[in-house]
Scaffold this active site. Structure first.
Site, PDB file in Angstrom:
ATOM      1  N   HIS B  84     -22.457 -28.584 -97.686  1.00 48.29           N
ATOM      2  CA  HIS B  84     -22.042 -28.504 -96.285  1.00 48.29           C
ATOM      3  C   HIS B  84     -23.133 -29.077 -95.373  1.00 48.29           C
ATOM      4  CE1 HIS B  84     -20.399 -26.938 -92.576  1.00 48.29           C
ATOM      5  NE2 HIS B  84     -19.347 -26.493 -93.241  1.00 48.29           N
ATOM      6  N   GLY B 165     -35.732 -24.513 -75.542  1.00 53.06           N
ATOM      7  CA  GLY B 165     -36.735 -24.618 -76.603  1.00 53.06           C
ATOM      8  C   GLY B 165     -37.417 -25.974 -76.593  1.00 53.06           C
ATOM      9  N   PRO B 171     -40.282 -26.656 -87.690  1.00 60.11           N
ATOM     10  CA  PRO B 171     -40.713 -27.213 -88.981  1.00 60.11           C
ATOM     11  C   PRO B 171     -39.900 -26.712 -90.183  1.00 60.11           C
ATOM     12  CG  PRO B 171     -42.373 -25.701 -88.061  1.00 60.11           C
ATOM     13  CD  PRO B 171     -41.389 -26.001 -86.989  1.00 60.11           C
ATOM     14  N   ALA B 173     -36.997 -24.204 -89.651  1.00 61.08           N
ATOM     15  CA  ALA B 173     -35.671 -23.722 -89.251  1.00 61.08           C
ATOM     16  C   ALA B 173     -34.828 -24.770 -88.536  1.00 61.08           C
ATOM     17  CB  ALA B 173     -35.803 -22.484 -88.368  1.00 61.08           C
ATOM     18  N   GLY B 174     -35.395 -25.959 -88.289  1.00 58.82           N
ATOM     19  CA  GLY B 174     -34.617 -27.041 -87.700  1.00 58.82           C
ATOM     20  C   GLY B 174     -34.149 -26.751 -86.290  1.00 58.82           C
TER      21      GLY B 174
END
Lengths: 300, 300
Positions: B84, B165, B171, B173-174
């Protein structure tokens, strides 16, 4: 959101005019943990109050026992006049299983309430419908026949001895019928004919006593303001006789007269399952479960 | 039984294999006042966890913020492989108004959560769907394009600056997409033809991009074990494009091929109103209100 079991109760009280008394009768159903008052409506012509509430079995039981006590104290049937037949201050108290409850549990609850109110208020109680102790006591109309006035003698007959309480009519509060039944859906189907005869013919064919559907009572009614007629139906167990089956059967029978359906209507409350089952039929749903209904899951 | 407002949330997390981690991610949704965990299922091939929960807005917000924190700590996208597409440890978090809430409230809630998780976890957030800050950010597939790997560069483009954000990929958790949308109903209609071409032709005609229904996505699918095909549909707003309308339109289009519908199916959860509206259509209900549904009244 976490009532595990839900039972509905629709007690009918013989007071439709005195708003102060009505307020006192309904008070035990308000702001009570485990009980929710959904609706109450009084009819002045009928001189009757119909209350709809749901709750957890124990909380519901206690609230109903309390309200019956209030009504027994406030209502004197010797001075009661109204169009609706009645045999007691509290006329009838049906318990209806709604969620995570069986009919057996609703019957047990009705008997608990019956025994308790008989003792507490010296009130004779007939168990009726699914709770009835004999077949001739199932039908409310048969139990109530003679009403408050006739009950003075009727209750002394061996076949009409009450299930709980004294074999004597309460001097002011009369007698009460308590029992369990399935949810009842009041469902009317409108026809594009002004002929009451046709509406009544169709009603006769689809109802149980006419050779029709098992859990279906029906009669023809005129809607004079619209110039049409209606098959007025009580669906007494939608889990066995589905709404769409009555609808489709009326359509089929109407064809004989060149008549067609112009619409239908549900009066009052309906359990979601009755309509979801109907949607499931028309969409031809495969492998569908009520567990897929978001609200059913939220209420679990 | 008295949550006043109910919002649903279906967060997708990029962990479908490690049951210990999954347990920790789901923990904030358990035994929490005002929140109910309806379902969660992990797919090993997709390496993805889909959680379905409902709750009161504030309680739901706090639980979701907490769970996102857990996932950000536990999941490292640098070592994530699955079928996915995904761009973050928490991939997408949709909020869906269910009861006594407007889309505006769901949007406001999504923005609250977005701002909070961006600050708390230093996580870049894209607002999507109804919460999107620009039309090109509405579609999740477009936002996610490039996935975790591509996001390192994509997020530096002015048109892909995050709504909250840092403008830099987390780095491990995207990035995450958070937004509000209508309930989605996965609805499939089965055809008595083995021809995938016919199923796909019909799908093209009924879906929005093919000139069909506004809130309808569809494609043709083969059910090889049954030797039939299916129009597989996502109904993206059943309040505007009703289920029965898709069903009847498929029937009409299928006629061209001499094909008919053999049944249909609902995958996963469906709001009761989507099916009750369908029943109401087929029965031709007059003057019907959702207030007549017993369960709607109980949930009030």
């Amino acid at each position: 959101m976490s009532w595990n079991k839900i039972i509905e109760c629709v007690p009918n009280f013989s007071e439709g005019r005195d708003l102060k008394k009505i307020d006192k009768i309904v008070a035990p159903f308000r702001a009570r943990a485990g009980v929710k008052l959904l609706d109450y409506s009084n009819d002045e012509d009928h001189n009757r109050l119909v209350v709809t509430l749901v709750g957890e079995p124990e909380a519901l039981r206690d609230a109903v026992i309390e309200a019956i006590g209030v009504a027994v104290k406030l209502i004197d049937l010797n001075h009661h006049k109204g169009q609706h037949p009645r045999m007691g201050a509290v006329d009838v108290v049906p318990f209806i299983p709604i969620k995570n409850t069986t009919m057996e549990e609703a019957i047990a609850l009705s008997k608990e309430v019956a025994e308790k109110v008989a003792t507490l208020y010296n009130l004779p109680v007939f168990l009726y419908e699914k709770s009835a102790s004999a077949p001739h006591r199932e039908n409310l109309a048969v139990v109530r026949k003679g009403e408050f006035e006739g009950m003075a003698e009727k209750i002394k007959l061996p076949e009409w001895a009450p299930d709980f309480g004294p074999a004597e009519r309460h001097p002011t509060a009369g007698t009460v019928a308590i029992g369990a039944r399935m949810p009842l859906v009041a469902y009317n189907i409108n026809l594009n004919t002004p002929s009451l005869e046709i509406a009544h013919d169709i009603a006769k064919k689809i109802r149980f006593i006419g050779g029709g559907l098992r859990y279906c009572k029906a009669m023809g009614v005129e809607l004079t303001d619209r110039g049409i007629t209606q098959v007025s139906i009580n669906m007494t167990d939608y889990t066995k006789t589905a709404l769409y089956r009555a609808f489709e059967l009326v359509r089929i029978e109407a064809r004989r007269y060149g008549v067609s359906i112009v619409g239908s209507e549900i009066i009052g409350l309906v359990p979601m399952e009755a309509l979801i089952d109907t949607a499931s039929y028309y969409l031809g749903l495969e492998n569908f479960s009520m567990q897929q209904v978001l609200e059913a899951r939220i209420m679990e």
